[in-house]
Design a protein around this motif. Structure first.
Motif, PDB file in Angstrom:
ATOM      1  N   THR B  20       0.876  -1.173   0.000  1.00 28.83           N
ATOM      2  CA  THR B  20       0.000   0.000   0.000  1.00 28.83           C
ATOM      3  C   THR B  20       0.919   1.231   0.000  1.00 28.83           C
ATOM      4  N   GLY B  21       0.300   2.399   0.050  1.00 25.71           N
ATOM      5  CA  GLY B  21       1.087   3.625   0.254  1.00 25.71           C
ATOM      6  C   GLY B  21       1.987   3.985  -0.912  1.00 25.71           C
ATOM      7  N   ARG B  22       3.209   4.435  -0.594  1.00 28.70           N
ATOM      8  CA  ARG B  22       4.132   4.972  -1.594  1.00 28.70           C
ATOM      9  C   ARG B  22       4.397   3.998  -2.728  1.00 28.70           C
ATOM     10  N   ARG B  23       4.641   2.712  -2.382  1.00 28.06           N
ATOM     11  CA  ARG B  23       5.003   1.769  -3.438  1.00 28.06           C
ATOM     12  C   ARG B  23       3.810   1.425  -4.331  1.00 28.06           C
ATOM     13  N   LEU B  24       2.616   1.323  -3.706  1.00 32.67           N
ATOM     14  CA  LEU B  24       1.394   1.129  -4.502  1.00 32.67           C
ATOM     15  C   LEU B  24       1.225   2.286  -5.483  1.00 32.67           C
ATOM     16  N   ALA B  25       1.359   3.507  -4.975  1.00 33.88           N
ATOM     17  CA  ALA B  25       1.161   4.687  -5.831  1.00 33.88           C
ATOM     18  C   ALA B  25       2.182   4.686  -6.970  1.00 33.88           C
ATOM     19  N   HIS B  26       3.441   4.329  -6.649  1.00 26.26           N
ATOM     20  CA  HIS B  26       4.479   4.350  -7.667  1.00 26.26           C
ATOM     21  C   HIS B  26       4.199   3.323  -8.767  1.00 26.26           C
ATOM     22  N   VAL B  27       3.801   2.130  -8.364  1.00 30.65           N
ATOM     23  CA  VAL B  27       3.545   1.074  -9.363  1.00 30.65           C
ATOM     24  C   VAL B  27       2.352   1.448 -10.242  1.00 30.65           C
ATOM     25  N   ALA B  33       1.488  -0.382 -14.122  1.00 29.82           N
ATOM     26  CA  ALA B  33       1.371  -1.829 -14.274  1.00 29.82           C
ATOM     27  C   ALA B  33      -0.094  -2.249 -14.323  1.00 29.82           C
ATOM     28  N   ALA B  34      -0.324  -3.458 -14.779  1.00 26.96           N
ATOM     29  CA  ALA B  34      -1.682  -4.026 -14.849  1.00 26.96           C
ATOM     30  C   ALA B  34      -1.620  -5.454 -14.311  1.00 26.96           C
ATOM     31  N   LEU B  54      -1.213  -9.635  -9.029  1.00 31.02           N
ATOM     32  CA  LEU B  54      -2.477 -10.373  -8.887  1.00 31.02           C
ATOM     33  C   LEU B  54      -3.644  -9.406  -8.720  1.00 31.02           C
ATOM     34  N   ARG B  55      -3.379  -8.287  -8.122  1.00 35.10           N
ATOM     35  CA  ARG B  55      -4.431  -7.295  -7.863  1.00 35.10           C
ATOM     36  C   ARG B  55      -3.769  -5.933  -7.825  1.00 35.10           C
ATOM     37  N   LEU B  56      -4.419  -4.941  -8.417  1.00 36.20           N
ATOM     38  CA  LEU B  56      -3.860  -3.583  -8.381  1.00 36.20           C
ATOM     39  C   LEU B  56      -5.021  -2.606  -8.458  1.00 36.20           C
TER      40      LEU B  56
END
Lengths: 235, 235
Positions: B20-27, B33-34, B54-56
């Motif tokens: 979650t957080g910073r790394r989620l936002a970056h990806v 990514a998909a 698997l989920r984004l």
């Protein structure tokens, strides 16, 4: 600011300069200089030496100049660099100037976003300001030659071979396993790609123009870090 | 972020992670990514490999992990660096981590202002975050060892000689005219002074502890530029 860099328009006489604005503020607040102190100064495009503070107040810094030293020699290096993100551009240009790069070409590449070219940071005034900051850092007075090459192919096919004549051309490119040549014929031309790297067609064009691949190892470095590490390795 | 660096607490199963957080936002925003895409991932302190999305969505990134590669080797280098200005500290620490420095000692010096030590950027959480940013940049999972030495003299007199045993100690210092040794005995310890340099008593202490002077030439480089140039030169 390890050197107070004077512009020709700062001179009020051959051995006198008056400064205002950013440089005045820096000398007051960071150097905390006083009347009678001597500062390291240099004339853009000219010699370096000392400036004795004659006046220093809210309005102006007046200096008496003794300019008797040549600036340090430039590295015989042309840096061919894919336009970095605006956020990174200033640091890369200033770092290149501080390292003593003689010539910088900001080049387009497939992975350079069009918006980068439209950034206010790509304006000549800003690029020149970053070069000057690099010179002030490094104690140098000679501006590197900086140009923009908005079209990759014409630059690489028509101009790059001429730049390389008699010298060594290198292309930083991961995964090739190629080490730097032990002996470099000067001048050196060094190409550094965009974040995400050159695309294959660009690699082929750069090789065809006469560049040799150079592998920096498995670590992916930021542009300004890679640049400094390569300069340290090659010179 | 060339590598998505996972913390042990991100693992929801031995081969699953949720971010979650910073790394989620970056990806989502930078990698774009998909589901089904594979990302370069690594486990902090562990192996590197691939993570299949698997989920984004707004809430979480779920990855299926295949971690089968060792991180790149560290440089056998201890960096002994005078605490830089807070504005510069983050860049220096992240750059050192990206270059593969094995150990970083942030050292006091006469020209290190006391306020630098009090900066929030000197807190362990921030320093660790900068190291992690450097690892994500370089594709590495092994945190450098980082420590603070608030007292110059006890560190240099009592601990530094032990660090140097059997290896090579170098002190970047302008004006000495001393070039880097042609062959380096590993491990290398490299001391880089504050803006404005070491004072003479510090130079004498460092020489007495076993460091050899190393002159980078007439140009004064920013700390992070000098660091990268020295790593490029020495390794």
């Amino acid at each position: 600011m390890n050197l107070v860099l004077l512009l020709p328009e700062d001179l009020t006489a051959p051995d006198r300069a008056r400064l205002t604005g950013r440089r005045l503020a820096h000398v007051r607040e960071v150097h905390r200089a006083a009347v009678g102190d001597e500062l390291a100064v240099g004339l853009l495009g000219g010699k370096m030496g000392r400036g004795r503070v004659l006046r220093l107040d809210d309005e102006a810094l007046d200096l008496e100049l003794t300019l008797d030293q040549a600036p340090p020699p430039k590295l015989p290096l042309t840096l061919l660099i894919a336009v970095p993100r605006p956020k990174v551009l200033n640091r890369v240009v200033a770092a290149a100037a501080s390292l003593g790069v003689a010539r910088i070409v900001l080049l387009n590449a497939w992975k350079v976003e069009k918006a980068y070219w439209a950034s206010p940071r790509m304006k000549p005034e800003n690029l020149r300001e970053q070069l000057i900051l690099g010179l002030e850092q490094a104690k140098d007075t000679a501006l590197p030659d900086l140009r923009l090459a908005r079209l990759f192919r014409p630059f690489v096919e028509d101009e790059l071979p001429g730049l390389l004549a008699g010298g060594t051309g290198l292309m930083a490119h991961p995964g090739t396993g190629a080490a730097a040549p032990k002996v470099l014929a000067a001048p050196v031309t060094l190409a550094i790609g965009p974040e995400g790297g050159w695309v294959e067609a660009e690699v082929q064009s750069l090789l065809k123009a006469g560049l040799h691949p150079l592998d920096l190892g498995p670590r992916i470095l930021r542009t300004e870090t890679a640049l400094a590490a390569l300069v340290g390795k090659l010179f």
